[in-house]
Design a protein around this motif. Sequence first.
Motif, PDB file in Angstrom:
ATOM      1  N   ALA A  79       0.873  -1.189   0.000  1.00  0.00           N
ATOM      2  CA  ALA A  79       0.000   0.000   0.000  1.00  0.00           C
ATOM      3  C   ALA A  79       0.897   1.221   0.000  1.00  0.00           C
ATOM      4  O   ALA A  79       2.021   1.174   0.516  1.00  0.00           O
ATOM      5  CB  ALA A  79      -0.910   0.007   1.230  1.00  0.00           C
ATOM      6  N   ASN A  80       0.419   2.313  -0.577  1.00  0.00           N
ATOM      7  CA  ASN A  80       1.188   3.560  -0.652  1.00  0.00           C
ATOM      8  C   ASN A  80       2.600   3.323  -1.185  1.00  0.00           C
ATOM      9  O   ASN A  80       3.587   3.795  -0.622  1.00  0.00           O
ATOM     10  CB  ASN A  80       1.258   4.237   0.730  1.00  0.00           C
ATOM     11  CG  ASN A  80      -0.127   4.538   1.266  1.00  0.00           C
ATOM     12  OD1 ASN A  80      -0.998   4.938   0.495  1.00  0.00           O
ATOM     13  ND2 ASN A  80      -0.348   4.290   2.547  1.00  0.00           N
ATOM     14  N   LYS A  81       2.687   2.524  -2.235  1.00  0.00           N
ATOM     15  CA  LYS A  81       3.950   2.266  -2.948  1.00  0.00           C
ATOM     16  C   LYS A  81       5.011   1.607  -2.111  1.00  0.00           C
ATOM     17  O   LYS A  81       6.214   1.787  -2.321  1.00  0.00           O
ATOM     18  CB  LYS A  81       4.493   3.575  -3.562  1.00  0.00           C
ATOM     19  CG  LYS A  81       3.507   4.224  -4.498  1.00  0.00           C
ATOM     20  CD  LYS A  81       4.186   5.107  -5.492  1.00  0.00           C
ATOM     21  CE  LYS A  81       3.141   5.472  -6.521  1.00  0.00           C
ATOM     22  NZ  LYS A  81       3.153   6.331  -7.403  1.00  0.00           N
ATOM     23  N   SER A 205      -5.545  -0.140  -2.085  1.00  0.00           N
ATOM     24  CA  SER A 205      -5.606   1.321  -2.216  1.00  0.00           C
ATOM     25  C   SER A 205      -7.065   1.763  -2.199  1.00  0.00           C
ATOM     26  O   SER A 205      -7.970   0.930  -2.236  1.00  0.00           O
ATOM     27  CB  SER A 205      -4.947   1.765  -3.523  1.00  0.00           C
ATOM     28  OG  SER A 205      -5.783   1.413  -4.590  1.00  0.00           O
ATOM     29  N   GLU A 206      -7.259   3.083  -2.185  1.00  0.00           N
ATOM     30  CA  GLU A 206      -8.636   3.612  -2.176  1.00  0.00           C
ATOM     31  C   GLU A 206      -9.346   3.347  -3.499  1.00  0.00           C
ATOM     32  O   GLU A 206     -10.548   3.526  -3.617  1.00  0.00           O
ATOM     33  CB  GLU A 206      -8.598   5.119  -1.904  1.00  0.00           C
ATOM     34  CG  GLU A 206      -8.167   5.432  -0.483  1.00  0.00           C
ATOM     35  CD  GLU A 206      -7.332   6.697  -0.398  1.00  0.00           C
ATOM     36  OE1 GLU A 206      -7.567   7.632  -1.171  1.00  0.00           O
ATOM     37  OE2 GLU A 206      -6.421   6.739   0.461  1.00  0.00           O
ATOM     38  N   LYS A 207      -8.562   2.959  -4.510  1.00  0.00           N
ATOM     39  CA  LYS A 207      -9.184   2.658  -5.820  1.00  0.00           C
ATOM     40  C   LYS A 207      -9.808   1.274  -5.837  1.00  0.00           C
ATOM     41  O   LYS A 207     -10.617   0.945  -6.700  1.00  0.00           O
ATOM     42  CB  LYS A 207      -8.112   2.733  -6.909  1.00  0.00           C
ATOM     43  CG  LYS A 207      -7.566   4.129  -7.082  1.00  0.00           C
ATOM     44  CD  LYS A 207      -6.319   4.123  -7.904  1.00  0.00           C
ATOM     45  CE  LYS A 207      -5.773   5.541  -7.997  1.00  0.00           C
ATOM     46  NZ  LYS A 207      -4.425   5.580  -8.513  1.00  0.00           N
ATOM     47  N   ARG A 250      -2.759   0.581 -10.209  1.00  0.00           N
ATOM     48  CA  ARG A 250      -2.786   0.090  -8.809  1.00  0.00           C
ATOM     49  C   ARG A 250      -1.493  -0.573  -8.353  1.00  0.00           C
ATOM     50  O   ARG A 250      -1.280  -0.761  -7.158  1.00  0.00           O
ATOM     51  CB  ARG A 250      -3.927  -0.922  -8.641  1.00  0.00           C
ATOM     52  CG  ARG A 250      -5.278  -0.268  -8.817  1.00  0.00           C
ATOM     53  CD  ARG A 250      -6.408  -1.207  -8.538  1.00  0.00           C
ATOM     54  NE  ARG A 250      -7.669  -0.609  -8.953  1.00  0.00           N
ATOM     55  CZ  ARG A 250      -8.846  -1.173  -8.797  1.00  0.00           C
ATOM     56  NH1 ARG A 250      -8.936  -2.369  -8.239  1.00  0.00           N
ATOM     57  NH2 ARG A 250      -9.941  -0.564  -9.198  1.00  0.00           N
ATOM     58  N   PRO A 356     -10.405   7.203   2.860  1.00  0.00           N
ATOM     59  CA  PRO A 356      -8.954   7.319   3.096  1.00  0.00           C
ATOM     60  C   PRO A 356      -8.547   7.079   4.551  1.00  0.00           C
ATOM     61  O   PRO A 356      -7.530   6.432   4.817  1.00  0.00           O
ATOM     62  CB  PRO A 356      -8.632   8.752   2.676  1.00  0.00           C
ATOM     63  CG  PRO A 356      -9.756   9.155   1.793  1.00  0.00           C
ATOM     64  CD  PRO A 356     -10.964   8.387   2.204  1.00  0.00           C
ATOM     65  N   CYS A 359      -8.865   3.392   5.275  1.00  0.00           N
ATOM     66  CA  CYS A 359      -7.800   2.671   4.548  1.00  0.00           C
ATOM     67  C   CYS A 359      -6.483   2.785   5.329  1.00  0.00           C
ATOM     68  O   CYS A 359      -5.764   1.790   5.484  1.00  0.00           O
ATOM     69  CB  CYS A 359      -7.595   3.250   3.145  1.00  0.00           C
ATOM     70  SG  CYS A 359      -8.871   2.772   2.006  1.00  0.00           S
ATOM     71  N   ASN A 363      -4.406  -0.291   6.977  1.00  0.00           N
ATOM     72  CA  ASN A 363      -3.031  -0.588   6.602  1.00  0.00           C
ATOM     73  C   ASN A 363      -2.115  -0.634   7.832  1.00  0.00           C
ATOM     74  O   ASN A 363      -1.233  -1.493   7.942  1.00  0.00           O
ATOM     75  CB  ASN A 363      -2.510   0.441   5.588  1.00  0.00           C
ATOM     76  CG  ASN A 363      -3.330   0.399   4.300  1.00  0.00           C
ATOM     77  OD1 ASN A 363      -4.085  -0.564   4.078  1.00  0.00           O
ATOM     78  ND2 ASN A 363      -3.202   1.414   3.461  1.00  0.00           N
TER      79      ASN A 363
END
Length: 535
Positions: A79-81, A205-207, A250, A356, A359, A363
């Motif tokens: 998550a978050n790269k 992710s939020e997507k 994603r 968000p 999420c 995480n």
Amino acid sequence: MPTSIPVLIVGAGPTGLSMAFELKRHGVDFRIIDKQIKPVKTSNALGVQTRTLEVWDDMGLVKEMLAQGCPIKGFNIYANKKQIAHVYPFELLSLYPFVLALSQQHTEEILIKHLESQNVKIEMNVDMIDLKQQENNCLITLNHADGKKETIETTWVIGCDGAHSYIREKCNIPFQGKELPQHFVLADTVLKTDLPSNQVHAFLSEKGPLFFIRYDDKYFRIILEVSAIPELANAKTISYEQLKNLVKDRCFLPIEIEEPIWNSGFWIHERMASTFRQNNLFLLGDAAHIHSPAGAQGMNTGIQDAYNLAWKLASVIKKTSPPELLNTYNQERLPFAKKILKNTTFLTHFVSLKNPFLCALRNLFLSHLLKIKKFRNKVFSNLTQLNIYYKNSGLTKDCLGAKKGPKAGTRLLDAKYNDTQSLMDHVRGTTWCLLVFFDKNLNFSLGPIQETLEKKFGSCVKLIGISLNPLNALMESVVCETIFDINKVLHQLYEIKGTTFFLIRPDKYIGFRGNEKDEKILFEYLHQFLQSRSI
Ligand SMILES: Cc1cc2nc3c(=O)[nH]c(=O)nc-3n(C[C@H](O)[C@H](O)[C@H](O)COP(=O)(O)OP(=O)(O)OC[C@H]3O[C@@H](n4cnc5c(N)ncnc54)[C@H](O)[C@@H]3O)c2cc1C
């Protein structure tokens, strides 16, 4: 006059085929029909849980299944790269400490091959079109591919006819629940990636989530939640371009995707039949319960419904058990299915969060809690169905209460006790097994137990003595199977303190646990579930 058969299995998906395999193994005659051509030609259900691998070990199928699939030994969350959780390897208490990714086509093919090699014909293109329940049996009308109608009488109907079960509807068994708002698409394709292929990769992710799962030498399954994308929110398929764009969006890691060999959208329902039995008729698999594929539970639950019911039905048909034994199918499988529905719905919402703040919280929770061994083990033992516990079943009797060690109602724990042999090598098969663990107490003799078992229950119960000491004279004087657990592996696994009985059911759950003082209760238990021979 309609022809009469003991059992009709309706549906030859993974559940019906497993039921057929098991009834054959237990020596019962039946017919199995399906309105379609089997096996399925697509990969569908991929995740074979550890408990199903143990079941396949008992059925003698596990080596062949393992040879066709990919063992999944770990789980990664990104998550978050960045990677936020890495579980590898799974620390599962099993001789198969992994999940097998295997195309449903192969699962069905192997089951069909084995059935055909035992002269079982899967009657394809045969549709069940009518069902009438009579006093002691059912009258069934079948429609053959050439339009010919056939009427048969069967004592037992095994409804493995999937989510839209005709049997369930005809019997007015409510199938309550709801559709979940999430919509998913999946695609089977070749991926060029450096991601380890023996692990699942989840990008959150939020997507919406994205998953990669390798399931054979060549192909990966990609799963995407797409409810928030208007043009895909209700889609039956996804185009190659859409797939590439979504994956790129994603997944922050470099990945190349070839054109998929199969793709499909799927809608999620959470529904369960109000009962899994009505008179002489049973519901199994998707006919009894449907839920989100999150966690890969559906096919596994169906296979284990069959494994649970088949030995009970066989014992009743062969008159080695009273008909009341069959009540325990509903008692055991319905609460378990309820739990699966709850957990898979939770998992679906949990991975699909869009808010968000929630999420971020999820995480944080995952990255911290999955580092804790106890939490990790609990989560993965539940997902892999190793934690099934038939606590409130009529078949569960535990005289040792809260004492340590595996309790009655839980599965047989297996381990290699020397270089070549495991406990399963002794209990594999269709009978009940009475394990008598000896600690240091040499005042207990197996002789009288063996004599009574043989006299009253013949070959229905196999006695196995498990001793620490190869010179245990009391064991040597008895002609029963013995295990010399000189390395204490099994004694430690079962946390033995004093002479202890574990009565193992034919489906390898512990029916009874007690110590030497409980011998009378043990025999009362056996008398309740096994018809005693007249003596
Ligand atoms: C995309 C996707 C991915 C999944 N992934 C997983 C996974 O990884 N792991 C997992 O455990 N589960 C998974 N599942 C769920 C799994 O596919 C099902 O739970 C499983 O196939 C159910 O098996 P079944 O035999 O009970 O029913 P089905 O496979 O639906 O078989 C029912 C059979 O009955 C036949 N039939 C119906 N009516 C009649 C009639 N009147 N007469 C004769 N025949 C009839 C049908 O033709 C069919 O062949 C997934 C599901 C989907 C959609």
